[in-house]
Scaffold this active site. Structure first.
Site, mmCIF file in Angstrom:
data_model
loop_
_atom_site.group_PDB
_atom_site.id
_atom_site.type_symbol
_atom_site.label_atom_id
_atom_site.label_comp_id
_atom_site.label_asym_id
_atom_site.label_seq_id
_atom_site.Cartn_x
_atom_site.Cartn_y
_atom_site.Cartn_z
ATOM 1 C CG ASN A 11 -1.765 1.210 1.373
ATOM 2 O OD1 ASN A 11 -1.837 2.012 0.438
ATOM 3 N ND2 ASN A 11 -2.423 1.377 2.498
ATOM 4 C CE LYS A 13 -0.203 3.455 4.643
ATOM 5 N NZ LYS A 13 -0.327 3.644 6.064
ATOM 6 C CG HIS A 96 -6.136 1.649 4.919
ATOM 7 N ND1 HIS A 96 -5.772 2.628 5.809
ATOM 8 C CD2 HIS A 96 -5.063 0.825 4.791
ATOM 9 C CE1 HIS A 96 -4.512 2.404 6.198
ATOM 10 N NE2 HIS A 96 -4.068 1.311 5.591
ATOM 11 C CD GLU A 98 -3.390 5.422 6.579
ATOM 12 O OE1 GLU A 98 -3.357 5.508 5.338
ATOM 13 O OE2 GLU A 98 -2.441 4.980 7.252
ATOM 14 C CD GLU A 168 -3.818 -2.727 7.303
ATOM 15 O OE1 GLU A 168 -2.661 -2.903 6.933
ATOM 16 O OE2 GLU A 168 -4.488 -1.731 6.989
ATOM 17 N N GLY A 174 1.723 2.326 10.823
ATOM 18 C CA GLY A 174 2.622 3.471 10.685
ATOM 19 C C GLY A 174 3.254 3.924 11.993
ATOM 20 C CB SER A 213 4.657 -1.540 12.251
ATOM 21 O OG SER A 213 4.156 -0.229 12.420
HETATM 22 C C1 PEP Z 1 -1.115 0.122 6.070
HETATM 23 O O1 PEP Z 1 -1.263 1.314 5.868
HETATM 24 O O2 PEP Z 1 -1.924 -0.676 5.604
HETATM 25 C C2 PEP Z 1 0.033 -0.311 6.855
HETATM 26 C C3 PEP Z 1 0.038 -1.521 7.307
HETATM 27 O O3 PEP Z 1 1.035 0.629 7.068
HETATM 28 P P1 PEP Z 1 2.435 0.358 7.795
HETATM 29 O O4 PEP Z 1 3.004 -0.921 7.235
HETATM 30 O O5 PEP Z 1 3.268 1.546 7.453
HETATM 31 O O6 PEP Z 1 2.151 0.236 9.266
#
Ligand code: PEP
Length: 251
Positions: A11, A13, A96, A98, A168, A174, A213
């Protein structure tokens, strides 16, 4: 039990420019050759056309980060499922955290996006996950169940034959704070059992990714868990070597 192929989805983003994504993609295309995992890259929607061209000779699949739940019409700024299909997207991330947090997407909207993706022959990657306060007040399962149940109710359990779920935990996205493999596995098992209440076979085949992460150092331990079938990768997917190490992490 079904042998589920590991799926690693990037992803990106709202990151990158043509200048940075071209060399990144080139390194990933070369590096994934011979990997057993299925690899998907979800760039910003403006770069989907560019990636569709660059991925033509590659095994890597193209995905999108979001889609409108509506079919077409006067919805300025939106991108429809048909448009994504038109450019060869195979996967679309829906729900997601976000988007849930920053753009007020609720469970019903997410379910409608999930259905719009499937209606156009693509595979939704349905994101679910709890906030830190929800985990701390022992509500993780309740939250995940609610997020899943709305989709099961509106789309039907059979829809999950062609869907991917990404667990997630919002507190891990993040932040550099990964769920331990055991913490993640506990929720992944819960998700599978939740689906199995409706259909055992569907529950057995659906791939459940972990996101939050994931990096080159922790992917292998996470993917070793029985119910973790790969990862949805944010930050680490922007660094070719790290992303490739994750793609090579096997059960
Ligand atoms: C995500 O945005 O789906 C995600 C898992 O981000 P990160 O790996 O940066 O935590």
């Amino acid at each position: 039990m079904t042998e589920r192929q590991i799926l690693v989805a990037a992803n990106w983003k709202m990151n990158g420019t043509l200048e940075t994504i071209r060399p990144l993609l080139q390194s990933v295309i070369q590096g994934v050759q011979g990997t057993k995992s299925e690899v998907v890259i979800c760039p910003s929607s403006v770069y989907i056309s560019e990636l569709a061209t660059l991925l033509q000779q590659s095994e890597i699949k193209l995905g999108a980060q979001n889609v409108s739940q509506l079919e077409k019409g006067a919805y300025t700024g939106e991108v429809s499922a048909l448009m994504l299909k038109d450019f060869g997207c195979g996967y679309v991330i829906v729900g997601h955290s976000e988007r849930r947090a920053l753009y007020a997407e609720n469970d019903v909207m997410v379910a409608k996006k999930f259905m719009a993706v499937q209606k156009n022959g693509m595979t939704p990657i349905l994101c679910v996950g709890e906030l830190l306060e929800e985990r701390e007040s022992n509500c993780t399962e309740e939250v995940i169940a609610r997020q899943l149940d709305v989709v099961i109710e509106l789309a039907g359990i059979a829809a999950f034959e062609n869907a991917v779920i990404a667990y997630e935990p919002v507190w891990a996205i993040g932040t550099g704070k990964t769920a331990t493999p055991e913490q993640a596995e506990e929720v992944h098992e819960f998700i599978r059992l939740r689906l199995a209440r409706h259909d055992n076979e569907v529950a057995d085949i659906v791939r459940i990714l972990y996101g939050g992460s994931v990096n080159a150092g922790n992917a292998e331990q996470l993917f070793e868990m029985a119910n973790i079938d790969g990862g949805l990768i944010g930050g680490a997917s922007l660094v070719a070597e790290d992303f490739l190490t994750i793609c090579r992490a096997m059960r």
